[in-house]
Design a protein around this motif. Sequence first.
Motif, PDB file in Angstrom:
ATOM      1  N   THR A  31       0.816  -1.235   0.083  1.00 16.80           N
ATOM      2  CA  THR A  31       0.100  -0.138   0.029  1.00 16.80           C
ATOM      3  C   THR A  31       1.050   1.177  -0.093  1.00 16.80           C
ATOM      4  O   THR A  31       0.648   2.296  -0.810  1.00 16.80           O
ATOM      5  N   ALA A  32       1.880   1.270   0.588  1.00 16.39           N
ATOM      6  CA  ALA A  32       2.823   2.307   0.643  1.00 16.39           C
ATOM      7  C   ALA A  32       3.788   2.380  -0.410  1.00 16.39           C
ATOM      8  O   ALA A  32       4.499   3.274  -0.644  1.00 16.39           O
ATOM      9  N   ALA A  88      11.920  -5.453  12.675  1.00 10.53           N
ATOM     10  CA  ALA A  88      12.213  -5.314  11.339  1.00 10.53           C
ATOM     11  C   ALA A  88      11.035  -4.459  10.755  1.00 10.53           C
ATOM     12  O   ALA A  88      11.277  -3.281   9.911  1.00 10.53           O
ATOM     13  N   THR A  89       9.827  -4.589  11.271  1.00  9.28           N
ATOM     14  CA  THR A  89       8.571  -3.851  10.705  1.00  9.28           C
ATOM     15  C   THR A  89       9.039  -2.131  11.282  1.00  9.28           C
ATOM     16  O   THR A  89       9.097  -1.134  10.558  1.00  9.28           O
ATOM     17  N   ILE A  90       9.414  -2.047  12.497  1.00  5.94           N
ATOM     18  CA  ILE A  90       9.747  -0.764  13.147  1.00  5.94           C
ATOM     19  C   ILE A  90      11.035  -0.067  12.326  1.00  5.94           C
ATOM     20  O   ILE A  90      10.973   1.155  12.036  1.00  5.94           O
ATOM     21  N   LEU A  91      11.992  -0.920  12.082  1.00  5.04           N
ATOM     22  CA  LEU A  91      13.232  -0.450  11.442  1.00  5.04           C
ATOM     23  C   LEU A  91      12.930   0.207  10.025  1.00  5.04           C
ATOM     24  O   LEU A  91      13.798   1.057   9.337  1.00  5.04           O
ATOM     25  N   THR A  92      11.920  -0.416   9.188  1.00  6.73           N
ATOM     26  CA  THR A  92      11.393  -0.143   7.930  1.00  6.73           C
ATOM     27  C   THR A  92      10.976   1.316   8.079  1.00  6.73           C
ATOM     28  O   THR A  92      11.371   2.138   6.990  1.00  6.73           O
ATOM     29  N   GLY A  93      10.587   1.878   9.061  1.00  8.03           N
ATOM     30  CA  GLY A  93      10.385   3.442   9.153  1.00  8.03           C
ATOM     31  C   GLY A  93      11.527   4.181   9.165  1.00  8.03           C
ATOM     32  O   GLY A  93      11.252   5.477   9.143  1.00  8.03           O
ATOM     33  N   VAL A  95      14.421   3.603   7.359  1.00 11.54           N
ATOM     34  CA  VAL A  95      15.311   3.467   6.162  1.00 11.54           C
ATOM     35  C   VAL A  95      15.826   4.668   5.407  1.00 11.54           C
ATOM     36  O   VAL A  95      14.654   5.659   5.402  1.00 11.54           O
ATOM     37  N   GLY A  96      16.706   4.680   4.776  1.00  7.78           N
ATOM     38  CA  GLY A  96      17.232   5.745   3.758  1.00  7.78           C
ATOM     39  C   GLY A  96      17.258   5.690   2.369  1.00  7.78           C
ATOM     40  O   GLY A  96      17.574   6.423   1.699  1.00  7.78           O
ATOM     41  N   GLY A  97      17.185   4.593   1.987  1.00 10.37           N
ATOM     42  CA  GLY A  97      17.384   4.076   0.497  1.00 10.37           C
ATOM     43  C   GLY A  97      17.142   2.539   0.180  1.00 10.37           C
ATOM     44  O   GLY A  97      16.580   1.917   0.885  1.00 10.37           O
ATOM     45  N   LEU A  98      17.313   2.365  -1.008  1.00 10.98           N
ATOM     46  CA  LEU A  98      17.280   1.067  -1.602  1.00 10.98           C
ATOM     47  C   LEU A  98      17.932   0.022  -0.759  1.00 10.98           C
ATOM     48  O   LEU A  98      17.114  -1.106  -0.494  1.00 10.98           O
ATOM     49  N   VAL A  99      19.144   0.074  -0.463  1.00  9.09           N
ATOM     50  CA  VAL A  99      19.865  -0.934   0.290  1.00  9.09           C
ATOM     51  C   VAL A  99      19.457  -1.116   1.750  1.00  9.09           C
ATOM     52  O   VAL A  99      18.906  -2.227   2.093  1.00  9.09           O
ATOM     53  N   SER A 100      18.957  -0.080   2.688  1.00  8.76           N
ATOM     54  CA  SER A 100      18.447  -0.234   3.804  1.00  8.76           C
ATOM     55  C   SER A 100      17.044  -0.653   3.757  1.00  8.76           C
ATOM     56  O   SER A 100      16.869  -1.679   4.931  1.00  8.76           O
ATOM     57  N   LEU A 101      16.290  -0.300   2.677  1.00  9.95           N
ATOM     58  CA  LEU A 101      15.066  -1.059   2.831  1.00  9.95           C
ATOM     59  C   LEU A 101      15.165  -2.441   2.424  1.00  9.95           C
ATOM     60  O   LEU A 101      14.332  -3.360   3.059  1.00  9.95           O
ATOM     61  N   PHE A 102      16.124  -2.744   1.387  1.00  8.37           N
ATOM     62  CA  PHE A 102      16.076  -3.990   1.198  1.00  8.37           C
ATOM     63  C   PHE A 102      16.373  -4.873   2.382  1.00  8.37           C
ATOM     64  O   PHE A 102      15.970  -6.131   2.706  1.00  8.37           O
ATOM     65  N   LEU A 103      17.367  -4.343   3.069  1.00  8.02           N
ATOM     66  CA  LEU A 103      17.877  -5.225   4.441  1.00  8.02           C
ATOM     67  C   LEU A 103      16.729  -5.174   5.380  1.00  8.02           C
ATOM     68  O   LEU A 103      16.587  -6.361   5.966  1.00  8.02           O
ATOM     69  N   ALA A 104      15.922  -4.282   5.622  1.00 11.32           N
ATOM     70  CA  ALA A 104      14.711  -4.437   6.518  1.00 11.32           C
ATOM     71  C   ALA A 104      13.666  -5.412   6.068  1.00 11.32           C
ATOM     72  O   ALA A 104      13.405  -6.255   6.982  1.00 11.32           O
ATOM     73  N   GLY A 162       2.510   9.953   7.948  1.00 16.10           N
ATOM     74  CA  GLY A 162       3.626   9.666   7.034  1.00 16.10           C
ATOM     75  C   GLY A 162       3.645   8.177   6.978  1.00 16.10           C
ATOM     76  O   GLY A 162       3.367   7.464   7.861  1.00 16.10           O
ATOM     77  N   TRP A 163       4.394   7.845   5.744  1.00 14.19           N
ATOM     78  CA  TRP A 163       4.484   6.503   5.427  1.00 14.19           C
ATOM     79  C   TRP A 163       5.485   5.536   6.652  1.00 14.19           C
ATOM     80  O   TRP A 163       5.372   4.492   7.079  1.00 14.19           O
ATOM     81  N   ARG A 164       6.821   6.448   7.084  1.00  8.02           N
ATOM     82  CA  ARG A 164       7.565   5.943   8.155  1.00  8.02           C
ATOM     83  C   ARG A 164       6.829   5.499   9.421  1.00  8.02           C
ATOM     84  O   ARG A 164       7.126   4.656   9.810  1.00  8.02           O
ATOM     85  N   SER A 165       6.139   6.653   9.815  1.00  2.00           N
ATOM     86  CA  SER A 165       5.413   6.460  11.161  1.00  2.00           C
ATOM     87  C   SER A 165       4.398   5.220  11.122  1.00  2.00           C
ATOM     88  O   SER A 165       4.147   4.241  12.391  1.00  2.00           O
ATOM     89  N   SER A 166       3.864   4.878   9.968  1.00  2.00           N
ATOM     90  CA  SER A 166       3.137   3.636   9.799  1.00  2.00           C
ATOM     91  C   SER A 166       3.654   2.526  10.134  1.00  2.00           C
ATOM     92  O   SER A 166       2.919   1.576  10.764  1.00  2.00           O
ATOM     93  N   PHE A 167       4.776   2.098   9.680  1.00  3.31           N
ATOM     94  CA  PHE A 167       5.531   0.949   9.910  1.00  3.31           C
ATOM     95  C   PHE A 167       5.931   0.843  11.538  1.00  3.31           C
ATOM     96  O   PHE A 167       6.124  -0.379  12.164  1.00  3.31           O
ATOM     97  N   VAL A 168       6.221   2.195  12.088  1.00  2.00           N
ATOM     98  CA  VAL A 168       6.562   2.138  13.525  1.00  2.00           C
ATOM     99  C   VAL A 168       5.348   1.632  14.456  1.00  2.00           C
ATOM    100  O   VAL A 168       5.620   0.861  15.377  1.00  2.00           O
TER     101      VAL A 168
END
Length: 430
Positions: A31-32, A88-93, A95-104, A162-168
Amino acid sequence: MIKRLSATNSVLFLLCLMYFITYLDRVNIATAGAVIIKDLGMSNTQFGLILSAFAYPYAIFQVIGGSVGDKFGARRTLLVCGLIWATATILTGFVGGLVSLFLARVLLGFGEGATFPTATRAMQNWTAPGRRGFAQGITHAFARLGNAVAPPIVAFLIYHFGWRSSFVILGAISFVWVVIWYLYFRDDPSDHKAITQAELDQLPPPRKVGAQQSVPWGALTKRILPVTITYFCYGWTLWLFLGWLPSFFKQSYGLDLKNSALFASGVFFAGVVGDTLGGVLSDRIFEKTGNLKLARLSIIVVGFLGAAASLTGVFFTRDLTYVALLLSSGFFFAELVIGPIWSVPMDIAPKFAGTASGLMNTGSAIAAIVSPIVFGLIVDMTGDWTLPFAGSIGLCLLGAATAFTMHPERPFVEPAEAGGIPPVAVAPVR
């Protein structure tokens, strides 16, 4: 609510909540997706890679996690899994880019990899044999309920926070479930203070945590392989829907975030009905006929064929209402498969229920790696958001055919029991 239920139903309810929450955390990114793609500057192919990142460790830990669940029990195994996936769900909020999002997403897959096989181990001890189809169907129905409510919930959270807070926020909810699970659940039903003798009389003899167990990996893998292949065919369509459906409505029909989420939610609600109905019908057929193969395969084959027919209709109309109805029908039929097919490993190898279901779910996990990437690649290359459904049609037809190679009516016999070479004992996981 839990206090008003019997102990067996309370455990089933907690497992239903787990399925609901894990899928909420699993598909929230879909969704995000449109917002994340824009915010982080990704292509559809790159986002497809992000969607598949979850599935790499998820595939690996199906069998490993199922074996660990068999060895150490569902109480401790799901505690550790829950702590990882919530983090992992909280850390997704953050992330700073492609690599960190991939790792989360990789960490999320690591945490959720053992959950369903281990839940099957819990059900093996806590569910009467005649209710296996229902138990698997209702838990997966809650998973699809998570799919259904994720789009509007995540859209609401994105709009307000915001999308970041939604994951937190969603990750924090997972932590709450972890605490409740560990405090309430017991691996051996007889150790639970609230269970009655009448309930215990209906349950199979439980396998004690820490009991010595030799897993005949080769023989068991060969026995479950037809189920794994069939489940791969189902998983392809599942992960296509989970990863891309909100974006499909948004990009193909120009809907805004709110409306694309609502249409996706409607499709996923059809899956809730399919999951529940498939398990109930399978158990009912078994009760009436005593024919386990008929009870499982009849529903599975009908589900695959119905999904293929529904998705074929998507290619003959551009009307949004008709497309939404056809996709809902396709997802309903696909989800009929869930209850009976997740009962098959329990039917075949009850002693190794966690390991066997992990072997089966590896098929879906592999599909989760490939399907989202293929969808994004096809859309980037052709600009056609409908074309990727053609692969689902073909695999649904293949799944209907391979279903006949499964034999739930034939219990798995270990090589030593059959007079062959004794299996090699698996070293305890430390």
